[in-house]
Write a protein that holds these residues in place. Structure first.
Motif, PDB file in Angstrom:
ATOM      1  N   ALA A 171      -6.802  10.132   6.700  1.00 12.84           N
ATOM      2  CA  ALA A 171      -5.586   9.471   6.958  1.00 12.84           C
ATOM      3  C   ALA A 171      -4.791   9.431   5.783  1.00 12.84           C
ATOM      4  CB  ALA A 171      -6.023   8.064   7.557  1.00 12.84           C
ATOM      5  N   ALA A 172      -3.306   9.740   6.032  1.00 14.52           N
ATOM      6  CA  ALA A 172      -2.423   9.554   4.779  1.00 14.52           C
ATOM      7  C   ALA A 172      -2.025   8.094   4.677  1.00 14.52           C
ATOM      8  CB  ALA A 172      -1.316  10.292   5.445  1.00 14.52           C
ATOM      9  N   ALA A 173      -1.906   7.644   3.462  1.00 14.74           N
ATOM     10  CA  ALA A 173      -1.564   6.397   2.959  1.00 14.74           C
ATOM     11  C   ALA A 173      -0.800   6.315   1.797  1.00 14.74           C
ATOM     12  CB  ALA A 173      -3.257   5.485   2.623  1.00 14.74           C
ATOM     13  N   VAL A 174      -0.308   4.990   1.711  1.00 13.59           N
ATOM     14  CA  VAL A 174       0.626   4.868   0.315  1.00 13.59           C
ATOM     15  C   VAL A 174      -0.064   3.830  -0.460  1.00 13.59           C
ATOM     16  CG1 VAL A 174       3.132   4.155  -0.329  1.00 13.59           C
ATOM     17  CG2 VAL A 174       2.578   5.708   1.621  1.00 13.59           C
ATOM     18  N   VAL A 175      -0.108   4.414  -1.847  1.00 14.05           N
ATOM     19  CA  VAL A 175      -0.696   3.182  -2.705  1.00 14.05           C
ATOM     20  C   VAL A 175       0.252   2.839  -3.701  1.00 14.05           C
ATOM     21  CG1 VAL A 175      -3.018   3.816  -1.998  1.00 14.05           C
ATOM     22  CG2 VAL A 175      -1.860   4.840  -3.895  1.00 14.05           C
ATOM     23  N   GLU A 176       0.173   1.874  -4.563  1.00 14.38           N
ATOM     24  CA  GLU A 176       0.933   1.492  -5.633  1.00 14.38           C
ATOM     25  C   GLU A 176       0.007   1.520  -6.660  1.00 14.38           C
ATOM     26  OE1 GLU A 176       3.324  -2.247  -7.329  1.00 14.38           O
ATOM     27  OE2 GLU A 176       3.908  -1.601  -5.327  1.00 14.38           O
ATOM     28  N   LEU A 177       0.587   2.387  -7.940  1.00 13.15           N
ATOM     29  CA  LEU A 177       0.070   2.406  -9.070  1.00 13.15           C
ATOM     30  C   LEU A 177       0.808   2.255 -10.503  1.00 13.15           C
ATOM     31  CD1 LEU A 177      -2.646   2.805 -10.925  1.00 13.15           C
ATOM     32  CD2 LEU A 177      -2.197   5.302 -10.778  1.00 13.15           C
ATOM     33  N   ASN A 178       0.811   1.066 -11.174  1.00 13.90           N
ATOM     34  CA  ASN A 178       1.666   1.028 -12.201  1.00 13.90           C
ATOM     35  C   ASN A 178       2.930   0.858 -11.949  1.00 13.90           C
ATOM     36  OD1 ASN A 178      -0.438   0.884 -14.275  1.00 13.90           O
ATOM     37  ND2 ASN A 178      -0.201   3.400 -14.197  1.00 13.90           N
ATOM     38  N   GLY A 179       3.298  -0.011 -10.687  1.00 21.26           N
ATOM     39  CA  GLY A 179       4.330  -0.147 -10.116  1.00 21.26           C
ATOM     40  C   GLY A 179       5.162   1.067  -9.513  1.00 21.26           C
ATOM     41  N   LYS A 180       4.704   2.191  -9.109  1.00 24.74           N
ATOM     42  CA  LYS A 180       5.156   3.188  -8.445  1.00 24.74           C
ATOM     43  C   LYS A 180       4.321   3.539  -7.298  1.00 24.74           C
ATOM     44  CE  LYS A 180       7.365   5.465 -12.623  1.00 24.74           C
ATOM     45  NZ  LYS A 180       7.294   6.679 -13.431  1.00 24.74           N
ATOM     46  N   ARG A 181       4.727   4.003  -6.130  1.00 26.81           N
ATOM     47  CA  ARG A 181       4.035   4.351  -5.041  1.00 26.81           C
ATOM     48  C   ARG A 181       3.761   5.834  -4.720  1.00 26.81           C
ATOM     49  NH1 ARG A 181       8.107   1.453  -0.560  1.00 26.81           N
ATOM     50  NH2 ARG A 181       7.894  -0.683  -1.429  1.00 26.81           N
ATOM     51  N   TYR A 182       2.581   6.072  -4.581  1.00 26.76           N
ATOM     52  CA  TYR A 182       2.085   7.399  -4.375  1.00 26.76           C
ATOM     53  C   TYR A 182       1.376   7.746  -3.048  1.00 26.76           C
ATOM     54  CZ  TYR A 182       2.787   7.685  -9.638  1.00 26.76           C
ATOM     55  OH  TYR A 182       3.104   7.424 -10.815  1.00 26.76           O
ATOM     56  N   PRO A 183       1.493   8.777  -2.566  1.00 26.95           N
ATOM     57  CA  PRO A 183       0.576   9.197  -1.317  1.00 26.95           C
ATOM     58  C   PRO A 183      -0.910   9.257  -1.578  1.00 26.95           C
ATOM     59  CG  PRO A 183       1.665  11.212  -1.989  1.00 26.95           C
ATOM     60  CD  PRO A 183       2.190  10.194  -2.915  1.00 26.95           C
ATOM     61  N   ALA A 184      -1.716   9.130  -0.666  1.00 29.82           N
ATOM     62  CA  ALA A 184      -3.083   9.310  -0.775  1.00 29.82           C
ATOM     63  C   ALA A 184      -3.854   9.746   0.552  1.00 29.82           C
ATOM     64  CB  ALA A 184      -3.743   8.002  -1.414  1.00 29.82           C
ATOM     65  N   SER A 185      -5.020  10.270   0.532  1.00 27.55           N
ATOM     66  CA  SER A 185      -5.690  10.717   1.554  1.00 27.55           C
ATOM     67  C   SER A 185      -6.933   9.955   1.408  1.00 27.55           C
ATOM     68  CB  SER A 185      -6.000  12.238   1.671  1.00 27.55           C
ATOM     69  OG  SER A 185      -4.594  12.897   1.732  1.00 27.55           O
ATOM     70  N   PHE A 186      -7.363   9.169   2.742  1.00 26.99           N
ATOM     71  CA  PHE A 186      -8.550   8.281   2.683  1.00 26.99           C
ATOM     72  C   PHE A 186      -9.236   8.743   4.000  1.00 26.99           C
ATOM     73  CE2 PHE A 186      -5.859   5.182   0.391  1.00 26.99           C
ATOM     74  CZ  PHE A 186      -6.258   5.527  -0.625  1.00 26.99           C
ATOM     75  N   ARG A 187     -10.603   8.821   3.927  1.00 25.74           N
ATOM     76  CA  ARG A 187     -11.379   8.959   5.148  1.00 25.74           C
ATOM     77  C   ARG A 187     -11.226   7.679   6.077  1.00 25.74           C
ATOM     78  NH1 ARG A 187     -17.224  10.872   6.380  1.00 25.74           N
ATOM     79  NH2 ARG A 187     -17.870   9.356   7.970  1.00 25.74           N
ATOM     80  N   TRP A 188     -11.172   7.615   7.368  1.00 26.87           N
ATOM     81  CA  TRP A 188     -10.645   6.334   8.068  1.00 26.87           C
ATOM     82  C   TRP A 188     -11.945   6.037   8.596  1.00 26.87           C
ATOM     83  CZ3 TRP A 188      -8.300   6.263  13.622  1.00 26.87           C
ATOM     84  CH2 TRP A 188      -8.014   4.766  14.158  1.00 26.87           C
ATOM     85  N   GLY A 189     -12.073   4.691   7.966  1.00 23.14           N
ATOM     86  CA  GLY A 189     -13.300   4.015   8.149  1.00 23.14           C
ATOM     87  C   GLY A 189     -13.948   3.656   6.891  1.00 23.14           C
ATOM     88  N   LEU A 190     -13.826   2.334   6.432  1.00 17.41           N
ATOM     89  CA  LEU A 190     -14.202   1.769   4.989  1.00 17.41           C
ATOM     90  C   LEU A 190     -15.471   1.982   4.737  1.00 17.41           C
ATOM     91  CD1 LEU A 190     -12.057  -0.678   3.175  1.00 17.41           C
ATOM     92  CD2 LEU A 190     -14.446  -0.885   3.162  1.00 17.41           C
TER      93      LEU A 190
END
Length: 213
Positions: free
Chosen positions: A40-59
């Motif tokens: 699944a595509a996601a958006v995270v924040e690192l050091n005040g900036k947003r970046y896209p990420a890919s995560f397996r769905w199901g924590l």
């Protein structure tokens, strides 16, 4: 709950909507029927900036013995997310935005189930409140996510007894802020307005067609 969703937006549209900076290692494939264990595509924040990420769905929490737990943790109840061992640490510091074009839910009608496709009425992407975690086994590293759920709004109550937490653009900064207070976060974990969404019944045949990526 939320057990299936679609994301077919163009990458440049996602970047414009979520205001993230691209990463060379980010891979994106549109999917009309995204299921638990898929990427699944996601958006995270690192050091005040947003970046896209890919995560397996199901924590998969760090203490898990294997990845199978992810089939039980693709959703997290917002009412207990800050207490459950599987989600507590992620809620404190690993929150993300999970974009979707639509999500699917099934309404029971006797012995049959009618599938519905739910979208935003204004055509914008749906944004789920998500959490992510890292799990390691030997040299294997898996980053995974979950979608928070809440009580249904008036629209969804006729279809199912749960719905995903849907964030507005004005909520993004708070949800991604690593220093956000717990009280501010919990205020976001509520059903969205009923008139924000539309729910259209779809045929089983159409649903099967929409399953292709």
């Amino acid at each position: 709950m939320c057990g299936r969703f679609s994301l077919v937006e163009a990458m440049h549209d996602l970047q414009a909507y979520y205001q993230f900076e691209m990463r060379d290692d980010f891979l994106y494939t549109p999917n009309r029927n995204l299921a638990p264990s898929q990427s699944a595509a996601a958006v995270v924040e690192l050091n005040g900036k947003r970046y896209p990420a890919s995560f397996r769905w199901g924590l998969i929490p760090p203490f898990a013995k294997d990845q199978k737990i992810g089939f039980k943790t693709f959703n997290a109840r917002s009412e207990t997310v800050s207490e459950k061992p599987s989600f507590k640490k992620a809620f404190e510091s690993k929150r993300c935005l999970i974009p979707a074009t639509s999500f699917y839910e099934w309404k029971k009608s006797g012995k049959e189930k009618q599938p519905f496709e739910i979208k935003r009425r204004d055509g914008d992407p749906i944004t789920f409140a998500g959490l992510w975690e890292s799990w390691r086994s030997g040299d294997e590293l898996v980053r995974s996510c979950t979608i928070l759920t809440t009580e249904p709004n008036d629209l969804m109550a006729d279809i199912h007894n749960r719905m995903p937490v849907i964030l507005e653009r004005t909520d993004f900064d708070t949800w991604l802020n690593p220093d956000a207070e717990s009280s501010s976060l919990h205020q976001l974990l509520k059903p969205c307005a009923g008139d924000l969404l539309t729910a259209e019944p779809i045929s089983r045949e159409r649903f099967k067609k929409s399953a292709g990526s």
